[in-house]
Write a protein that holds these residues in place. Structure first.
Motif, short mmCIF file in Angstrom:
data_model
loop_
_atom_site.label_atom_id
_atom_site.label_comp_id
_atom_site.label_asym_id
_atom_site.label_seq_id
_atom_site.Cartn_x
_atom_site.Cartn_y
_atom_site.Cartn_z
N SER A 139 0.82 -1.21 0.00
CA SER A 139 0.00 0.00 0.00
C SER A 139 0.86 1.26 0.00
O SER A 139 0.35 2.35 -0.29
CB SER A 139 -0.96 0.00 1.19
N GLY A 140 2.13 1.14 0.34
CA GLY A 140 3.00 2.30 0.35
C GLY A 140 3.24 2.87 1.74
O GLY A 140 3.58 4.05 1.88
N LYS A 141 3.07 2.05 2.76
CA LYS A 141 3.26 2.49 4.14
C LYS A 141 4.64 3.11 4.35
O LYS A 141 4.76 4.22 4.84
CB LYS A 141 3.09 1.31 5.12
N SER A 142 5.67 2.36 3.99
CA SER A 142 7.04 2.82 4.22
C SER A 142 7.37 4.04 3.37
O SER A 142 8.03 4.96 3.84
CB SER A 142 8.03 1.70 3.94
N LYS A 180 8.32 7.50 5.14
CA LYS A 180 9.65 8.07 4.87
C LYS A 180 9.52 9.48 4.32
O LYS A 180 10.30 10.38 4.70
CB LYS A 180 10.40 7.16 3.88
N GLN A 181 8.55 9.72 3.44
CA GLN A 181 8.34 11.07 2.91
C GLN A 181 8.04 12.05 4.04
O GLN A 181 8.59 13.15 4.07
CB GLN A 181 7.16 11.09 1.93
N ILE A 182 7.14 11.67 4.93
CA ILE A 182 6.78 12.55 6.04
C ILE A 182 7.96 12.74 6.97
O ILE A 182 8.25 13.86 7.42
CB ILE A 182 5.55 11.99 6.80
N GLY A 192 11.49 15.98 9.58
CA GLY A 192 12.58 15.65 10.49
C GLY A 192 12.20 14.67 11.60
O GLY A 192 12.73 14.74 12.71
N TYR A 193 11.31 13.75 11.31
CA TYR A 193 10.89 12.75 12.28
C TYR A 193 11.80 11.52 12.19
O TYR A 193 12.40 11.25 11.16
CB TYR A 193 9.46 12.28 12.00
N GLN A 194 11.83 10.76 13.27
CA GLN A 194 12.51 9.46 13.22
C GLN A 194 11.61 8.52 12.41
O GLN A 194 10.44 8.36 12.73
CB GLN A 194 12.72 8.91 14.62
N PHE A 195 12.17 7.91 11.39
CA PHE A 195 11.44 6.95 10.56
C PHE A 195 11.70 5.55 11.11
O PHE A 195 12.85 5.13 11.26
CB PHE A 195 11.91 7.05 9.11
N ALA A 202 11.53 8.02 21.24
CA ALA A 202 11.89 9.28 20.58
C ALA A 202 10.74 10.28 20.72
O ALA A 202 9.57 9.90 20.88
CB ALA A 202 12.19 9.03 19.10
N GLU A 203 11.07 11.56 20.64
CA GLU A 203 10.04 12.60 20.79
C GLU A 203 9.11 12.63 19.58
O GLU A 203 7.90 12.74 19.73
CB GLU A 203 10.70 13.96 20.96
N ARG A 204 9.69 12.53 18.39
CA ARG A 204 8.87 12.60 17.17
C ARG A 204 9.22 11.40 16.28
O ARG A 204 10.39 11.22 15.92
CB ARG A 204 9.15 13.89 16.41
N TRP A 205 8.22 10.61 15.96
CA TRP A 205 8.45 9.43 15.14
C TRP A 205 7.27 9.18 14.23
O TRP A 205 6.16 9.62 14.48
CB TRP A 205 8.76 8.20 15.97
N ILE A 206 7.58 8.44 13.16
CA ILE A 206 6.54 7.92 12.28
C ILE A 206 6.89 6.47 12.01
O ILE A 206 8.01 6.14 11.64
CB ILE A 206 6.38 8.75 10.99
#
Length: 178
Positions: free
Chosen positions: A17-20, A24-26, A31-34, A64-68
């Motif tokens: 579906s394009g999850k990764s 990764k784009q976001i 500047g999030y941890q992928f 981490a503070e910010r992640w996706i």
């Protein structure tokens, strides 16, 4: 740098579906941890990590503070979804996912793309749609189940804001706007 109103995001969807790709784009844009769950799960030679090791890797990643996060692993859903603020659900038609899976598998087989730094896809495995090792099998096994179960699962996590995309064109328009 652009701002995005969420710090902890999970992207789910059936295989291909394009999850990764979206995660990764976001991550790159803001500047999030992928975090790719497959990378935390798979060891060399397509050996699954021991469950406690996988859980620990996920626990460490979500500190981490910010992640996706990209992925759907049931065994760590509670860890991720409890902490996430928003869930992006890529819920595309079967024929789109099937075609994407074929193209992706062929590409990976011919390029011998390293997956998660350790593994290479073997095309013949995926042609055996009756085999649990086949991604085609996995698509057939999970597609309709996820369509049924995901809304029920989301009811258990009422704090999550849900962004539900039903076609890749919707995702493209959205990603260009944020």
């Amino acid at each position: 740098m652009n701002t995005f109103p969420y710090k902890r995001i999970v992207v789910i969807g059936t295989t291909s579906s394009g999850k990764s790709t979206l995660a990764k784009q976001i991550a790159d844009k803001f500047g999030y941890q992928f975090i790719e769950l497959d990378a935390l799960y798979w060891e060399e030679n397509w050996t699954p990590a021991p469950m406690l090791v996988f859980w620990e890797r996920v626990e460490n990643a979500v500190e981490a503070e910010r992640w996706i996060i990209a992925g759907n692993y049931n065994s760590v859903r509670h860890i991720i979804w409890e902490r996430a603020q928003v869930l992006i659900w890529l819920d595309f038609p079967f024929h789109i996912l099937f075609w994407r899976l074929i193209k992706r598998t062929i590409f990976r087989v011919f390029t011998k793309e390293l997956l998660w730094g350790k593994n290479v896809e073997k095309g013949w495995v995926h042609l055996k749609v009756w085999s649990p090792d086949s991604l085609m099998y996995w698509l057939f096994k999970t597609y309709w189940r996820r369509k049924r179960e995901t809304p029920l699962l989301l009811e258990q996590y009422p704090h999550l804001q849900v962004i539900h995309f039903k076609h890749p064109i919707e995702v493209e328009g959205w990603i260009n706007k944020i």
